[in-house]
Design a protein around this motif. Sequence first.
Motif, PDB file in Angstrom:
ATOM      1  N   ALA A   3      50.875  40.972  18.680  1.00 28.83           N
ATOM      2  CA  ALA A   3      49.842  41.271  19.214  1.00 28.83           C
ATOM      3  C   ALA A   3      49.765  40.793  20.675  1.00 28.83           C
ATOM      4  O   ALA A   3      49.832  39.551  20.779  1.00 28.83           O
ATOM      5  N   ALA A   4      49.830  41.688  21.596  1.00 26.42           N
ATOM      6  CA  ALA A   4      49.888  41.082  23.080  1.00 26.42           C
ATOM      7  C   ALA A   4      49.191  42.137  23.949  1.00 26.42           C
ATOM      8  O   ALA A   4      49.566  43.561  23.690  1.00 26.42           O
ATOM      9  N   VAL A   5      48.939  41.618  25.060  1.00 28.46           N
ATOM     10  CA  VAL A   5      48.509  42.748  26.281  1.00 28.46           C
ATOM     11  C   VAL A   5      49.488  43.408  26.894  1.00 28.46           C
ATOM     12  O   VAL A   5      50.484  42.436  27.468  1.00 28.46           O
ATOM     13  N   THR A   6      49.877  44.405  26.897  1.00 29.19           N
ATOM     14  CA  THR A   6      51.137  45.083  27.644  1.00 29.19           C
ATOM     15  C   THR A   6      50.787  45.926  28.707  1.00 29.19           C
ATOM     16  O   THR A   6      51.601  45.707  29.641  1.00 29.19           O
ATOM     17  N   GLY A   7      49.590  46.104  29.071  1.00 28.16           N
ATOM     18  CA  GLY A   7      49.263  46.439  30.436  1.00 28.16           C
ATOM     19  C   GLY A   7      47.919  46.248  30.888  1.00 28.16           C
ATOM     20  O   GLY A   7      46.685  46.358  29.824  1.00 28.16           O
ATOM     21  N   PHE A   8      47.343  45.914  32.090  1.00 33.64           N
ATOM     22  CA  PHE A   8      46.118  45.720  32.349  1.00 33.64           C
ATOM     23  C   PHE A   8      45.831  46.298  33.836  1.00 33.64           C
ATOM     24  O   PHE A   8      46.628  45.846  34.677  1.00 33.64           O
ATOM     25  N   SER A   9      45.212  47.317  33.937  1.00 38.29           N
ATOM     26  CA  SER A   9      44.939  47.983  35.304  1.00 38.29           C
ATOM     27  C   SER A   9      43.447  48.019  35.846  1.00 38.29           C
ATOM     28  O   SER A   9      42.681  48.460  34.896  1.00 38.29           O
ATOM     29  N   VAL A  10      43.159  47.637  36.744  1.00 37.19           N
ATOM     30  CA  VAL A  10      41.829  47.736  37.597  1.00 37.19           C
ATOM     31  C   VAL A  10      41.914  48.524  39.037  1.00 37.19           C
ATOM     32  O   VAL A  10      41.150  48.358  39.643  1.00 37.19           O
ATOM     33  N   ALA A  11      43.035  49.145  39.003  1.00 37.14           N
ATOM     34  CA  ALA A  11      43.022  50.155  40.384  1.00 37.14           C
ATOM     35  C   ALA A  11      41.961  50.941  40.411  1.00 37.14           C
ATOM     36  O   ALA A  11      41.542  51.747  39.194  1.00 37.14           O
ATOM     37  N   ALA A  12      41.084  50.940  41.460  1.00 38.65           N
ATOM     38  CA  ALA A  12      39.889  51.737  41.481  1.00 38.65           C
ATOM     39  C   ALA A  12      38.984  51.434  40.474  1.00 38.65           C
ATOM     40  O   ALA A  12      38.099  52.479  40.261  1.00 38.65           O
ATOM     41  N   ALA A  13      38.777  50.476  40.217  1.00 41.92           N
ATOM     42  CA  ALA A  13      37.863  49.961  38.903  1.00 41.92           C
ATOM     43  C   ALA A  13      37.463  48.635  39.437  1.00 41.92           C
ATOM     44  O   ALA A  13      36.783  47.992  38.464  1.00 41.92           O
ATOM     45  N   VAL A  14      36.961  48.380  40.478  1.00 41.77           N
ATOM     46  CA  VAL A  14      36.480  47.174  40.904  1.00 41.77           C
ATOM     47  C   VAL A  14      35.362  47.319  41.780  1.00 41.77           C
ATOM     48  O   VAL A  14      35.448  48.293  42.610  1.00 41.77           O
ATOM     49  N   SER A  15      34.078  46.618  41.452  1.00 40.96           N
ATOM     50  CA  SER A  15      32.951  46.895  42.239  1.00 40.96           C
ATOM     51  C   SER A  15      33.009  46.836  43.894  1.00 40.96           C
ATOM     52  O   SER A  15      33.933  45.795  44.138  1.00 40.96           O
ATOM     53  N   GLU A  16      32.310  47.217  44.556  1.00 46.49           N
ATOM     54  CA  GLU A  16      32.329  47.327  46.100  1.00 46.49           C
ATOM     55  C   GLU A  16      32.352  45.880  46.502  1.00 46.49           C
ATOM     56  O   GLU A  16      31.714  45.057  46.037  1.00 46.49           O
ATOM     57  N   GLY A  17      33.280  45.695  47.561  1.00 43.83           N
ATOM     58  CA  GLY A  17      33.329  44.308  48.296  1.00 43.83           C
ATOM     59  C   GLY A  17      34.218  43.270  47.696  1.00 43.83           C
ATOM     60  O   GLY A  17      34.771  42.300  48.103  1.00 43.83           O
ATOM     61  N   SER A  18      34.767  43.535  46.650  1.00 42.50           N
ATOM     62  CA  SER A  18      35.830  43.006  45.941  1.00 42.50           C
ATOM     63  C   SER A  18      37.238  43.796  45.892  1.00 42.50           C
ATOM     64  O   SER A  18      37.231  44.911  45.849  1.00 42.50           O
ATOM     65  N   ALA A  19      38.509  43.074  45.853  1.00 38.29           N
ATOM     66  CA  ALA A  19      39.690  43.859  45.536  1.00 38.29           C
ATOM     67  C   ALA A  19      40.460  42.960  45.109  1.00 38.29           C
ATOM     68  O   ALA A  19      40.542  41.786  45.160  1.00 38.29           O
ATOM     69  N   VAL A  20      41.189  43.619  43.962  1.00 42.68           N
ATOM     70  CA  VAL A  20      42.345  42.552  43.196  1.00 42.68           C
ATOM     71  C   VAL A  20      43.472  43.012  43.768  1.00 42.68           C
ATOM     72  O   VAL A  20      43.841  44.120  43.727  1.00 42.68           O
ATOM     73  N   GLU A  21      44.295  42.044  44.380  1.00 42.72           N
ATOM     74  CA  GLU A  21      45.730  42.321  45.101  1.00 42.72           C
ATOM     75  C   GLU A  21      46.785  42.185  44.082  1.00 42.72           C
ATOM     76  O   GLU A  21      47.578  43.265  44.098  1.00 42.72           O
ATOM     77  N   VAL A  22      46.376  41.403  43.235  1.00 44.24           N
ATOM     78  CA  VAL A  22      47.531  41.441  42.162  1.00 44.24           C
ATOM     79  C   VAL A  22      47.157  40.521  40.850  1.00 44.24           C
ATOM     80  O   VAL A  22      46.171  39.849  40.875  1.00 44.24           O
ATOM     81  N   LEU A  23      47.675  40.984  39.657  1.00 41.44           N
ATOM     82  CA  LEU A  23      47.043  40.190  38.416  1.00 41.44           C
ATOM     83  C   LEU A  23      48.559  39.912  37.700  1.00 41.44           C
ATOM     84  O   LEU A  23      49.634  40.683  37.825  1.00 41.44           O
ATOM     85  N   TYR A  24      48.382  38.915  36.759  1.00 38.76           N
ATOM     86  CA  TYR A  24      49.553  38.487  36.040  1.00 38.76           C
ATOM     87  C   TYR A  24      49.114  38.635  34.561  1.00 38.76           C
ATOM     88  O   TYR A  24      47.893  38.242  34.207  1.00 38.76           O
ATOM     89  N   ILE A  25      49.947  39.249  33.509  1.00 43.56           N
ATOM     90  CA  ILE A  25      49.874  39.207  32.205  1.00 43.56           C
ATOM     91  C   ILE A  25      50.572  38.215  31.677  1.00 43.56           C
ATOM     92  O   ILE A  25      51.917  38.292  31.810  1.00 43.56           O
ATOM     93  N   GLU A  26      50.071  37.171  30.996  1.00 44.53           N
ATOM     94  CA  GLU A  26      50.897  36.055  30.573  1.00 44.53           C
ATOM     95  C   GLU A  26      50.570  35.984  29.076  1.00 44.53           C
ATOM     96  O   GLU A  26      49.762  35.293  28.606  1.00 44.53           O
ATOM     97  N   PRO A  27      51.767  36.252  28.276  1.00 46.13           N
ATOM     98  CA  PRO A  27      51.606  36.352  26.891  1.00 46.13           C
ATOM     99  C   PRO A  27      51.523  35.013  26.388  1.00 46.13           C
ATOM    100  O   PRO A  27      50.784  34.751  25.434  1.00 46.13           O
ATOM    101  N   GLY A  28      52.331  33.931  26.992  1.00 46.41           N
ATOM    102  CA  GLY A  28      52.325  32.723  26.519  1.00 46.41           C
ATOM    103  C   GLY A  28      51.110  32.097  26.375  1.00 46.41           C
ATOM    104  O   GLY A  28      50.495  31.409  25.651  1.00 46.41           O
ATOM    105  N   LYS A  29      50.168  32.192  27.688  1.00 45.45           N
ATOM    106  CA  LYS A  29      48.882  31.575  28.023  1.00 45.45           C
ATOM    107  C   LYS A  29      47.882  32.539  27.213  1.00 45.45           C
ATOM    108  O   LYS A  29      46.809  32.056  27.059  1.00 45.45           O
ATOM    109  N   LYS A  30      48.206  33.713  26.952  1.00 45.67           N
ATOM    110  CA  LYS A  30      47.269  34.865  26.310  1.00 45.67           C
ATOM    111  C   LYS A  30      46.107  34.775  27.423  1.00 45.67           C
ATOM    112  O   LYS A  30      44.967  34.639  27.110  1.00 45.67           O
ATOM    113  N   GLN A  31      46.702  34.958  28.639  1.00 42.79           N
ATOM    114  CA  GLN A  31      45.585  35.150  29.456  1.00 42.79           C
ATOM    115  C   GLN A  31      46.040  36.534  30.596  1.00 42.79           C
ATOM    116  O   GLN A  31      47.237  36.614  30.985  1.00 42.79           O
ATOM    117  N   VAL A  32      44.931  37.004  31.231  1.00 40.55           N
ATOM    118  CA  VAL A  32      45.416  37.934  32.109  1.00 40.55           C
ATOM    119  C   VAL A  32      44.621  37.170  33.558  1.00 40.55           C
ATOM    120  O   VAL A  32      43.237  36.796  33.564  1.00 40.55           O
TER     121      VAL A  32
END
Length: 891
Positions: A563-592
């Motif tokens: 079981a692993a996260v294979t995709g994580f998208s926040v494009a156009a889904a972030v509240s006003e005043g904030s912006a996600v430039e890049v994100l990393y899906i890290e299966p080893g750490k089990k962390q986004v």
Amino acid sequence: MKKINRTLWAALVVLTAVPTACERVEMLSDAAEVLQFRIDHSEPATIELADPEIDSREGLITIPLLYGKHDFPLRIRATVALSETAVKTLPPHFDGELTFAAPDSDLSFYVVAASGKVKLWTVRLREIVLDEQTQIDGFTILSCTPETALVARHAKIAHIPSRVHLLAIPGASPLAVVPAIERPAKTTIAGYTEGQPLTFDTPAATTPLTLIAESGKTQVWTVDLVECREVHSLPELSPELRRRLHGPASSLSLSPAGGLEIMDVSSDFATGTIAIAVRGAAFPASIGAVVPVREHTQLVGRAPDDPFTFAQFDEAHSFYIIDNASQSYIRWTVQLKEWKNPAADVVGVAITRHEPATVALRTPATVDALRGTVHIAVTGGVADFPLTVTPEIALAPGASFKTPPPPTFVFATTSDVHEWTVVAESGAEKVWRMKIDDNDPLTPANTATDVRSYKVIRYSSSENPHTGSRVAIEPTAVVDPVARTIRIAITDWKKYFPLTLQAVAELSDGAVIATPGFDDAGELVFDHWTTTKRFTVQAEDPAYTAEWTIAFTDREPAKSAAAAVTGFSVAAAVSEGSAVEVLYIEPGKKQVTLLLSEAALPLRINPAISVSDGACILDLPTGDELLFTTLNTVKTFRLMAEDETTYPWAIVLLHAPPLPNGTMEDWTPDNRNAIGWSNPNATGVTVVAPSSPGFGNAGWAAQLTSRTATILSLNITASGSLFLGSFNYTIAYADQPKLMTRFGIPWAGRPLALEADYIYQRGAPLVNANHEIMPGQDYGSATIELLHWDGTGVFEYHALNGNEGYGTLPSNITVTDRAINETIGNTPGWTTLHLDLQPIDNTKIPNYLHITFASSRQGDRQIGANGSTLKLDNIRLIYYVPEAGAREVRN
């Protein structure tokens, strides 16, 4: 001869006004002050300004911005009064007309003193902080028309993208609702008064609401009517959603009234039916009920503790469970059923007559309800068979024969068996068998020790709280008479052992189970699916016994534990005043890990998450917003694999603001100043096209060049430099040029390293401030520092290091991290520079950032080589190093 710093030379180059009269320069006044700055007119009129404030030391004119920051651009006309000795302003056409494109855009002009000294004046707006909140925090329906409309009382608030969803069962429109709208105290709603109904004529109808913050900021919210999707079957649901929608029905609390006796309650998820079987009904019949509402769900169609009242049997009442997150629902129908006895049993058999009379019988016959058998015990006269018996069969109340049995039964031998079917009042059927038990002492005792059949009549095990899964087995075991084994097939979820079961064994005639606990009433507990149990069967002839073994056969389909996260998208889904430039899906750490280029708190995201095949998400309802109140907030959830193994995952934030104009694409019209950066040497930095367009950014780059010029008969070598901060020429600091340079800009992030793409080619020879040739060769340099400042007023950092006569570091400034490279040498082409910041003081949190590049590393001491050139592009900060194999997602 006193050395003249390259900064002084640079400042002399940029001066455009010099005295032309006969007076000596030192006799002329240096005063270049603005004494008054009066705003005569401003537009638009919606922007409110207060009287300007003049700071002569900083050359700063500050205009308080009271209201209207969202109505820019702002145009003002001002009267500017100068000191008596000031001769003019630059540009020459400056007449007090200024246009601010945005509240944070500074404008500037120069004032020239009689001596020729030029002073830069900056006009800046200072925003008076007002409440900016324009969110809807809650939306509750107080009343609706029609009153029977099937709409959830609490609307779903989607801050992204500013929508209020009224969740309804299809067919709710046309609808009018009177809401209570929860919002910040100083926020108003344009054109709306409390108690005003909102109408929705069709399912697709929407109503806009414009929220106005105290600051004047506006935000349009859309209220829409959402017809939820009906769920018809379990396969449509994730385990978590199944628990939320199915749970309330399975845990319904009922309390009968008026002499009613509830005999049975059953629920069928496939049909959404809850059947309540009662006896003693006197209509109207009332049953108190409490429907529990689980998280993320709402009850629609009834109040949670309303009773059910029935006028007759088979009458039905409906209610709905809506899941807010998935916007789906299930309809539950409660029906009142007349209880009918489910027993299809024979309760007694009397033998009223039998022939021949020489056959001795023990009466009445023995009834075994578990096995569905009637045993006629023959105690003598077996040799006189065939036997004819006339039985009187008594059935359970309400039961009947499916086909009436004959009045007499003939047994040719003791092995004959007669069958018939009994139908219960409820319609259930059961096959019964009548057989002979040969207890005649003249008949040799049976020596057989066989188990003819073994059937599990009930079993239970632990279960998953999210899925309800439990051990599944085949109730009829496979009996191997040769190996004397009883094998029960496990068809699913062997992981949920221990298993407790009760079973019925059919043995050889006259045989019994001699091991305590293995009879019909005994419960057997198997700790693991590999556990076995042994028991002894004793034949009718007690001299004969046999050992039998109960074991399990694993027939469970293979299930994946992955079981692993294979995709994580926040494009156009972030509240006003904030912006996600890049994100990393890290299966080893089990962390986004989300890297925010802009971070306005509180932060909301509405991610779209995909997971590996067979896996599902627990604790994080799909479609729900995640709220981060601080940058240190961590959101956790679990992934459940197909085999129900769970893995903890986390979503973490990291503020990673990018450098201003790190790509070197934005320049002033004269191409000598990279916007966002400063440069004390007006001729030492310019814009160029990269030599290798395919390397990194393919647009423009900065070129820093060390140059030698003759000023006042002195040959001065000045380094080309680029830095974050500001440069203000002040003739009083001619012998301390670093005091003209204020390094550093306010900064919120804490990077780990600095990277840049560069080319370096050194000039020759290396010379000092007197243009004397020095041994060695020139090098470029790069410096990055994180600073903590806890002072007030104006931030001043001149990179004072105590060894150049400029003083020491101010006590309110701490260098928390630093990295320096002063050995940048010749490169064959574009190369990547990487500087890892080294911690110096971890007790302080940095709030300023200083970066400097120079084409000659000793340029601040006028040591360098004419023509040394450093090209720079794609200057960037590294905030996070993901694990190997991490998936990078850019928005």
